[in-house]
Motif scaffolding. Structure first.
Motif, PDB file in Angstrom:
ATOM      1  N   THR A 257      41.750 -30.616 -18.660  1.00 50.38           N
ATOM      2  CA  THR A 257      40.875 -31.855 -19.008  1.00 50.38           C
ATOM      3  C   THR A 257      39.459 -31.469 -18.594  1.00 50.38           C
ATOM      4  OG1 THR A 257      42.776 -33.877 -17.608  1.00 50.38           O
ATOM      5  CG2 THR A 257      41.060 -34.435 -17.743  1.00 50.38           C
ATOM      6  N   TYR A 258      39.738 -30.842 -17.942  1.00 47.41           N
ATOM      7  CA  TYR A 258      37.992 -30.565 -17.638  1.00 47.41           C
ATOM      8  C   TYR A 258      37.399 -29.700 -19.231  1.00 47.41           C
ATOM      9  CZ  TYR A 258      34.066 -27.600 -15.559  1.00 47.41           C
ATOM     10  OH  TYR A 258      32.685 -27.527 -15.326  1.00 47.41           O
ATOM     11  N   VAL A 259      38.450 -28.725 -19.605  1.00 52.94           N
ATOM     12  CA  VAL A 259      38.204 -28.075 -21.341  1.00 52.94           C
ATOM     13  C   VAL A 259      37.792 -29.446 -21.920  1.00 52.94           C
ATOM     14  CG1 VAL A 259      38.849 -26.887 -23.115  1.00 52.94           C
ATOM     15  CG2 VAL A 259      39.366 -26.283 -20.206  1.00 52.94           C
ATOM     16  N   ALA A 260      38.951 -29.973 -22.183  1.00 53.37           N
ATOM     17  CA  ALA A 260      39.091 -31.271 -22.916  1.00 53.37           C
ATOM     18  C   ALA A 260      37.217 -32.524 -23.564  1.00 53.37           C
ATOM     19  CB  ALA A 260      39.563 -32.001 -22.962  1.00 53.37           C
ATOM     20  N   PHE A 261      36.528 -31.995 -21.437  1.00 55.10           N
ATOM     21  CA  PHE A 261      35.619 -32.915 -21.936  1.00 55.10           C
ATOM     22  C   PHE A 261      34.611 -32.396 -20.762  1.00 55.10           C
ATOM     23  CE2 PHE A 261      39.603 -36.574 -21.885  1.00 55.10           C
ATOM     24  CZ  PHE A 261      38.705 -36.903 -22.696  1.00 55.10           C
ATOM     25  N   PRO A 262      33.639 -31.790 -21.647  1.00 51.55           N
ATOM     26  CA  PRO A 262      32.968 -30.492 -21.256  1.00 51.55           C
ATOM     27  C   PRO A 262      31.440 -31.527 -20.271  1.00 51.55           C
ATOM     28  CG  PRO A 262      33.107 -31.123 -23.336  1.00 51.55           C
ATOM     29  CD  PRO A 262      34.163 -31.923 -23.467  1.00 51.55           C
ATOM     30  N   GLY A 263      31.195 -31.493 -18.887  1.00 55.82           N
ATOM     31  CA  GLY A 263      30.047 -31.780 -18.805  1.00 55.82           C
ATOM     32  C   GLY A 263      29.873 -33.565 -18.098  1.00 55.82           C
ATOM     33  N   GLN A 264      31.255 -34.395 -18.393  1.00 56.36           N
ATOM     34  CA  GLN A 264      32.589 -34.699 -17.851  1.00 56.36           C
ATOM     35  C   GLN A 264      33.252 -35.176 -16.649  1.00 56.36           C
ATOM     36  OE1 GLN A 264      33.858 -37.145 -21.591  1.00 56.36           O
ATOM     37  NE2 GLN A 264      31.646 -38.237 -21.565  1.00 56.36           N
ATOM     38  N   PRO A 265      32.548 -34.407 -15.434  1.00 53.91           N
ATOM     39  CA  PRO A 265      33.928 -34.091 -14.412  1.00 53.91           C
ATOM     40  C   PRO A 265      34.433 -35.195 -13.725  1.00 53.91           C
ATOM     41  CG  PRO A 265      31.815 -33.932 -13.427  1.00 53.91           C
ATOM     42  CD  PRO A 265      31.445 -33.713 -15.582  1.00 53.91           C
ATOM     43  N   SER A 266      33.414 -36.881 -13.848  1.00 45.43           N
ATOM     44  CA  SER A 266      34.192 -37.749 -13.251  1.00 45.43           C
ATOM     45  C   SER A 266      35.459 -37.800 -14.786  1.00 45.43           C
ATOM     46  CB  SER A 266      33.073 -38.596 -13.461  1.00 45.43           C
ATOM     47  OG  SER A 266      33.282 -38.680 -14.993  1.00 45.43           O
ATOM     48  N   MET A 267      35.578 -37.838 -15.543  1.00 44.97           N
ATOM     49  CA  MET A 267      37.379 -37.912 -16.220  1.00 44.97           C
ATOM     50  C   MET A 267      38.114 -37.137 -15.087  1.00 44.97           C
ATOM     51  SD  MET A 267      39.262 -39.262 -18.612  1.00 44.97           S
ATOM     52  CE  MET A 267      37.608 -39.959 -20.246  1.00 44.97           C
ATOM     53  N   VAL A 268      38.134 -35.285 -14.847  1.00 45.61           N
ATOM     54  CA  VAL A 268      39.114 -34.905 -14.178  1.00 45.61           C
ATOM     55  C   VAL A 268      39.198 -35.272 -12.658  1.00 45.61           C
ATOM     56  CG1 VAL A 268      39.321 -32.630 -13.068  1.00 45.61           C
ATOM     57  CG2 VAL A 268      37.926 -32.169 -14.783  1.00 45.61           C
ATOM     58  N   PHE A 269      38.805 -36.346 -11.709  1.00 44.80           N
ATOM     59  CA  PHE A 269      38.826 -37.180 -10.957  1.00 44.80           C
ATOM     60  C   PHE A 269      39.309 -38.016 -11.010  1.00 44.80           C
ATOM     61  CE2 PHE A 269      35.094 -34.084 -10.332  1.00 44.80           C
ATOM     62  CZ  PHE A 269      35.641 -32.877  -8.821  1.00 44.80           C
ATOM     63  N   ALA A 270      39.092 -38.585 -12.024  1.00 46.92           N
ATOM     64  CA  ALA A 270      39.813 -40.387 -12.205  1.00 46.92           C
ATOM     65  C   ALA A 270      41.008 -40.168 -12.691  1.00 46.92           C
ATOM     66  CB  ALA A 270      39.041 -40.873 -14.010  1.00 46.92           C
ATOM     67  N   ARG A 271      41.045 -38.838 -13.326  1.00 51.70           N
ATOM     68  CA  ARG A 271      42.339 -39.162 -13.725  1.00 51.70           C
ATOM     69  C   ARG A 271      43.450 -38.530 -12.600  1.00 51.70           C
ATOM     70  NH1 ARG A 271      45.477 -35.541 -18.237  1.00 51.70           N
ATOM     71  NH2 ARG A 271      46.916 -35.797 -19.281  1.00 51.70           N
ATOM     72  N   PHE A 272      42.728 -37.522 -11.862  1.00 50.97           N
ATOM     73  CA  PHE A 272      43.183 -37.188 -10.555  1.00 50.97           C
ATOM     74  C   PHE A 272      43.710 -38.037 -10.069  1.00 50.97           C
ATOM     75  CE2 PHE A 272      43.895 -35.802  -6.191  1.00 50.97           C
ATOM     76  CZ  PHE A 272      44.942 -34.251  -6.722  1.00 50.97           C
ATOM     77  N   GLY A 273      42.997 -39.058  -8.816  1.00 51.22           N
ATOM     78  CA  GLY A 273      42.750 -40.110  -8.659  1.00 51.22           C
ATOM     79  C   GLY A 273      44.151 -41.528  -9.320  1.00 51.22           C
ATOM     80  N   ALA A 274      43.311 -42.486 -10.342  1.00 41.44           N
ATOM     81  CA  ALA A 274      44.068 -42.925 -10.895  1.00 41.44           C
ATOM     82  C   ALA A 274      45.586 -42.764 -10.777  1.00 41.44           C
ATOM     83  CB  ALA A 274      43.645 -43.439 -12.422  1.00 41.44           C
ATOM     84  N   SER A 275      45.795 -41.363 -11.449  1.00 38.30           N
ATOM     85  CA  SER A 275      48.203 -40.736 -11.394  1.00 38.30           C
ATOM     86  C   SER A 275      48.444 -41.338  -9.958  1.00 38.30           C
ATOM     87  CB  SER A 275      47.587 -39.400 -12.580  1.00 38.30           C
ATOM     88  OG  SER A 275      46.938 -39.476 -13.558  1.00 38.30           O
ATOM     89  N   LEU A 276      48.305 -40.250  -9.466  1.00 33.66           N
ATOM     90  CA  LEU A 276      48.410 -40.059  -8.110  1.00 33.66           C
ATOM     91  C   LEU A 276      48.143 -41.624  -7.211  1.00 33.66           C
ATOM     92  CD1 LEU A 276      49.454 -38.909  -5.857  1.00 33.66           C
ATOM     93  CD2 LEU A 276      46.736 -38.078  -4.889  1.00 33.66           C
TER      94      LEU A 276
END
Length: 334
Positions: A152-171
């Motif tokens: 996810t970090y590689v697919a959305f470069p410059g948008q680390p918020s997507m990584v945290f959002a995916r982790f938090g929402a999925s968990l």
């Protein structure tokens, strides 16, 4: 007479009754022959700008995602073969309410897609783990493991918020579903998973078989997802996509349903989501949260492992919870 007697003793079927089966080698040979015969048509078709754009999107998605799919399947096979299932049982708290979030977090140590999480969740139920915790593990494992987070970090470069959002929402969605099962779930809804004995297989052969099976499944679904994403980007008129993408409700529902239908492996879905640039980050987050928890192949696996009565209740509820949690997370962050 002696030859016939030996044939019966060894159980070998007579030559006249043996049936020829189609294997992957024969299929590959046929495809190569067809490609060679149709190379003229293919070369003419590839000259069109639309097909060139389609092939560019398709190849870029596959090339970007394949290393993560391969790594995830290898690690998943290694854990499934070499880590004893009793390890997870001992690691969870005895308190059911605490066991659910603990199992959800523990899902992050299983690098693999939902194809691997269903058998492990079934093993947890067989060994006495409370079903709510096992189901939280089932939902979180393909969504928050390290391989998925890195992809996810590689697919959305410059948008680390997507990584945290995916982790938090999925968990969050996984834990909520586990607690909901503790509250309203019934034992007669959940069929005890069957146990498949692999005692006769060596560790190495079991690892190779598991890795080959997971890679075949994940690679096939990756190709289907890349095909669908490329086709969506090329064939659907931009005005239609903008009309859906500009409507927040339609955009969320469209990508949620698309995630269910495409059934993309969780190690690769971030690259498909990143290609859907017409849609907002919140809508794409819904795609990433729903996909690993509710899709067609996962529903079929849940029916096989836990029964139809369970899957018909669990999958729709998970879909609603995943959409609501992802939309709420997106509203807070963006």
């Amino acid at each position: 007479m002696q030859t016939q007697t030996v044939g019966r003793a060894t159980g070998a079927p007579p030559a006249s009754t043996r049936r020829w089966s189609v294997r992957s080698v024969e299929v590959l040979a046929v495809l190569l022959v067809l490609a060679a015969l149709g190379r003229g048509l293919l070369s003419d078709a590839m000259g069109t700008p639309r097909l060139q754009s389609w092939s560019t999107v398709f190849i870029s998605i596959v090339i970007q995602a394949m290393p993560f799919v391969a790594l995830g399947t290898l690690l998943s096979a290694a854990i499934a073969v070499f880590v004893p299932p009793a390890f997870f049982t001992r690691a969870l708290p005895k308190n059911k309410m605490l066991a659910v979030p603990a199992a959800g977090i523990a899902g992050g140590i299983l690098p693999g897609c939902e194809c691997a999480s269903v058998p492990v969740a079934g093993a947890l139920v067989r060994r006495g783990v409370t079903p709510g915790a096992a189901l939280a593990f089932l939902l979180s494992a393909p969504a928050i493991n390290p391989v998925v987070m890195v992809s996810t970090y590689v697919a959305f470069p410059g948008q680390p918020s997507m990584v945290f959002a995916r982790f938090g929402a999925s968990l969050g969605a996984a834990v909520l579903m586990g607690w909901l099962w503790l509250r309203v779930g019934r034992d007669d809804w959940l069929r005890q998973p069957k146990h498949h004995d692999h005692a006769g297989e060596g560790k190495v052969m079991a690892f190779v078989a598991a890795a080959r099976h997971d890679m075949t499944q994940a690679g096939g679904y990756l190709a289907i997802g890349a095909f669908a994403a490329a086709t969506l980007n090329v064939t659907v008129p931009p005005s239609w996509l903008r009309a859906v993408a500009d409507n927040p409700v339609l955009a969320v529902l469209a990508l949620a349903v698309l995630a269910v239908v495409l059934s993309i492996c969780s190690e690769a879905d971030a690259f498909v989501a990143a290609s859907l640039t017409q849609f907002s980050l919140t809508a794409r987050l819904v795609f990433l949260v729903v996909g690993p928890m509710v899709d067609l192949k996962l529903f079929a696996m849940q029916v096989g492992a836990f029964g139809r009565r369970f899957a018909l209740r669990f999958a729709p509820t998970t879909f609603v919870i995943a959409v609501l949690v992802a939309v709420g997370t997106g509203a807070l962050l963006w």
